[in-house]
Design an enzyme around this catalytic site. Structure first.
Site, mmCIF file in Angstrom:
data_model
loop_
_atom_site.group_PDB
_atom_site.id
_atom_site.type_symbol
_atom_site.label_atom_id
_atom_site.label_comp_id
_atom_site.label_asym_id
_atom_site.label_seq_id
_atom_site.Cartn_x
_atom_site.Cartn_y
_atom_site.Cartn_z
ATOM 1 N N PHE A 104 0.867 -1.135 0.029
ATOM 2 C CA PHE A 104 0.001 0.018 -0.054
ATOM 3 C C PHE A 104 0.900 1.290 0.071
ATOM 4 O O PHE A 104 0.318 2.294 -0.530
ATOM 5 C CB PHE A 104 -0.773 0.221 1.339
ATOM 6 C CG PHE A 104 -1.931 -1.037 1.306
ATOM 7 C CD1 PHE A 104 -2.344 -1.637 0.051
ATOM 8 C CD2 PHE A 104 -2.343 -1.461 2.600
ATOM 9 C CE1 PHE A 104 -3.199 -2.871 0.321
ATOM 10 C CE2 PHE A 104 -3.241 -2.487 2.573
ATOM 11 C CZ PHE A 104 -3.720 -3.290 1.422
ATOM 12 N N HIS A 251 -17.026 6.336 20.965
ATOM 13 C CA HIS A 251 -18.265 5.990 20.830
ATOM 14 C C HIS A 251 -18.828 6.542 21.909
ATOM 15 O O HIS A 251 -20.302 6.944 21.890
ATOM 16 C CB HIS A 251 -18.397 4.313 21.202
ATOM 17 C CG HIS A 251 -17.425 3.430 20.150
ATOM 18 N ND1 HIS A 251 -17.358 3.877 18.935
ATOM 19 C CD2 HIS A 251 -16.707 2.678 20.484
ATOM 20 C CE1 HIS A 251 -16.573 2.984 18.419
ATOM 21 N NE2 HIS A 251 -15.874 2.258 19.282
HETATM 22 C C1 BG6 Z 1 -13.825 -0.852 18.980
HETATM 23 C C2 BG6 Z 1 -12.966 -0.787 20.047
HETATM 24 O O1 BG6 Z 1 -14.142 0.266 18.672
HETATM 25 O O2 BG6 Z 1 -15.197 -1.122 19.651
HETATM 26 C C3 BG6 Z 1 -12.775 -2.203 20.783
HETATM 27 O O3 BG6 Z 1 -11.829 -0.364 19.498
HETATM 28 C C4 BG6 Z 1 -14.073 -2.667 21.404
HETATM 29 O O4 BG6 Z 1 -11.933 -2.143 21.862
HETATM 30 C C5 BG6 Z 1 -15.326 -2.401 20.313
HETATM 31 O O5 BG6 Z 1 -14.200 -3.964 21.947
HETATM 32 C C6 BG6 Z 1 -16.493 -2.625 20.941
HETATM 33 O O6 BG6 Z 1 -17.799 -2.679 20.026
HETATM 34 P P1 BG6 Z 1 -18.980 -3.307 20.212
HETATM 35 O O7 BG6 Z 1 -19.866 -3.120 18.893
HETATM 36 O O8 BG6 Z 1 -18.589 -4.779 20.462
HETATM 37 O O9 BG6 Z 1 -19.584 -2.747 21.667
#
Ligand code: BG6
Length: 503
Positions: A104, A251
């Site tokens: 890449f 998140h």
């Molecule tokens: C990711 C993180 O963005 O989200 C991870 O990098 C985490 O560490 C994951 O485990 C959690 O996602 P979900 O959808 O399983 O709650």
């Protein structure tokens, strides 16, 4: 910005069409296998992929097309439920795949992408970068220089975008030198989750909540994103990031934005994102005196998960035994504006907790004048529980009279419950990536994060990281399989509250 356009002029597509060429960088990587192929397969199975859509895998590994298709088939057999794996859909999906082996970071080899596009009658191309963010810039540059892009090409990038504000700005500049913001799709997969989407419907389609959604009626908000898993072989990545950067910066702050934002004028991407940015700008910064009181960092020690012994963070494979990286954070923050003045937002997220659970609880204020049994006063408020996973659903906790002649006017707490899987039994709840991929293909940006959102979120986190660095305190330990350090319980108890426990 003018792009060299040696690939030719892209065929215009109808708005909402999924007739595209998808080029997936990192085609044999973990995310592609666990999430992207299963999601694309499901879209195909549901008839949502245009028959002409093609998928190009790009990876360093030396495999031929048959080997690549076999690998994808194996992945699908692993990650898609048996009853959802249909022979016809599987064959159709595998037939869409092409493969190019590529280093890449080097310009050589990118011509092959341009040629592949020309065979495909120049549909719009979606470039999906499922690789380390530090090479996003190189890839975008080589794609442009080889003439593989045109004025309809879009790019999808995964988090983490950088490590702090400066590094994220550098990465965003490099992508932005090739793609305009209107064609950059930054993924935060929480935005693709069914219940997260439902936050918008719940808040803005229901007058009942619309009128109550402010500091006059809500006493506090609680968000828990708990994971049962530990680091899962990602020690090096995780140790540089920690739970604040890995989960809160993206998140959890996105969830805060969707709860706290003002109603957008419409559902256009920028109308929604403008409102989210206002929330990020109004997040309270942490001052030094708040650190000991309102923030708890934790790191898991050995313990048990589902009755099985599991190692501590410092005993995981590849661990640096001196690491002070946090695997858990709890904090009390707030949004400093008229709507939310004085309403604490308690956030907590951690690895190796007793269960996988993501939920938001809106705690409404008590009645101004209370007339029931004084002993039951603690019960007397409504709560809205929004369960993101598992068992997606929404429950409104209400108080009713306990039944029975001997109960007098004793109160009882119970839920009005909307469980999505029983309310809509025939509808499969799609994985977040299915929705996100579909929206990228259709060219809809509202579920993706704009550059200024990423940057305001980093700014807020950077302030906290700098304050932590000044204090130089080790994280508090908690046993794997527990709800985090005791201090995180004390943090909320000092306000006369407790973390919500399921009814
Ligand atoms: C990711 C993180 O963005 O989200 C991870 O990098 C985490 O560490 C994951 O485990 C959690 O996602 P979900 O959808 O399983 O709650």
């Amino acid at each position: 910005m003018t792009q060299r356009n040696r690939a030719g002029k892209a065929k215009p597509t109808d708005a909402g069409s999924t007739e595209i060429d998808l080029a997936l960088f990192g085609a044999l990587g973990d995310l592609a296998q666990r999430k992207l192929y299963p999601a694309l397969y499901q879209l195909d199975r549901e008839g949502l992929l245009d028959p002409a859509t093609r998928l190009l895998g790009l990876a360093r590994q030396d495999v031929d097309l048959d080997g690549f298709r076999m690998q994808v088939e194996k992945t699908l057999r692993n990650y898609v439920k048996g009853e959802e794996l249909e022979d016809e859909a599987l064959a159709r999906f595998l037939a869409r795949l092409d493969f190019i082996q590529l280093d890449f970071t080097q310009p050589e080899g990118y011509d092959a992408i341009r040629e592949w596009r020309q065979q495909g009658l120049l549909r719009p191309m979606v470039v999906y970068l499922s690789v380390a963010a530090k090479i996003y810039g190189d890839i975008c540059h080589h794609l442009e220089a080889s003439g593989s892009l045109d004025e309809q090409s879009r790019v999808v990038v995964e988090k983490p975008i950088g490590y702090d504000l400066d590094s994220s700005a550098e990465i965003n500049d490099a992508i932005g030198a090739v793609f305009p913001e209107s064609r950059i799709y930054r993924i935060d997969h929480y935005l693709g989750k069914e219940t997260v989407q439902n936050l918008i419907a719940l808040r803005f389609a229901n007058p009942l909540f619309g009128t109550q959604w402010n500091q006059n009626h809500i006493s506090h908000v609680e968000i828990t994103v708990a994971e049962k898993v530990g680091i899962e072989g990602r020690w090096n990545y995780f140790d540089e990031a920690g739970q604040l950067r890995d989960m809160v910066q993206n998140h959890l702050l996105q969830l805060v934005c969707l709860i706290a934002m003002d109603p957008p004028a419409n559902l256009d991407a920028d109308a929604i994102r403008d409102e989210k940015v206002k929330v990020l700008k109004a997040l309270k910064p942490f001052t030094d005196d708040m650190l000991g009181r309102d923030v708890v960092r934790g790191q898991y020690m050995a313990g048990t998960t589902d009755g099985q012994a599991v190692p501590g963070y410092l005993e995981e494979e590849g661990a640096n035994t001196e690491s002070q990286t946090e695997t858990f954070v709890a904090m009390k923050t707030g949004v400093a504006n008229w709507r939310w003045a004085g309403v604490p937002f308690y956030l907590r997220t951690g690895k190796r907790m007793p269960e996988k659970l993501s939920q938001i609880i809106i705690h409404f204020r008590q009645q101004p004048h209370y007339i029931f049994d004084p002993d039951q006063r603690g019960l007397a408020s409504n709560k809205l529980v929004i369960r993101l996973q598992p068992e997606e659903g929404i429950a409104l906790e209400v108080l009713t009279k306990d039944s029975g002649l001997d109960k007098g006017m004793r109160l009882r707490r119970g839920p009005l419950y909307l469980d999505f899987s029983s309310a809509f039994p025939k509808t499969r709840i799609p994985d977040a990536y299915e929705r996100l991929l579909l929206e990228v293909m259709k060219g809809q940006q509202y579920l993706f994060v704009r550059r200024d959102e990423v940057e305001h979120a980093w700014q807020w986190c950077d302030n906290l990281v700098a304050a932590w660095a000044d204090r130089d305190e080790p994280p508090r330990r908690y046993p794997a399989g527990s709800w985090g350090p005791v201090a995180s319980i004390a943090m909320i108890t000092q306000d006369g509250r407790s973390w919500y426990e399921d009814y």
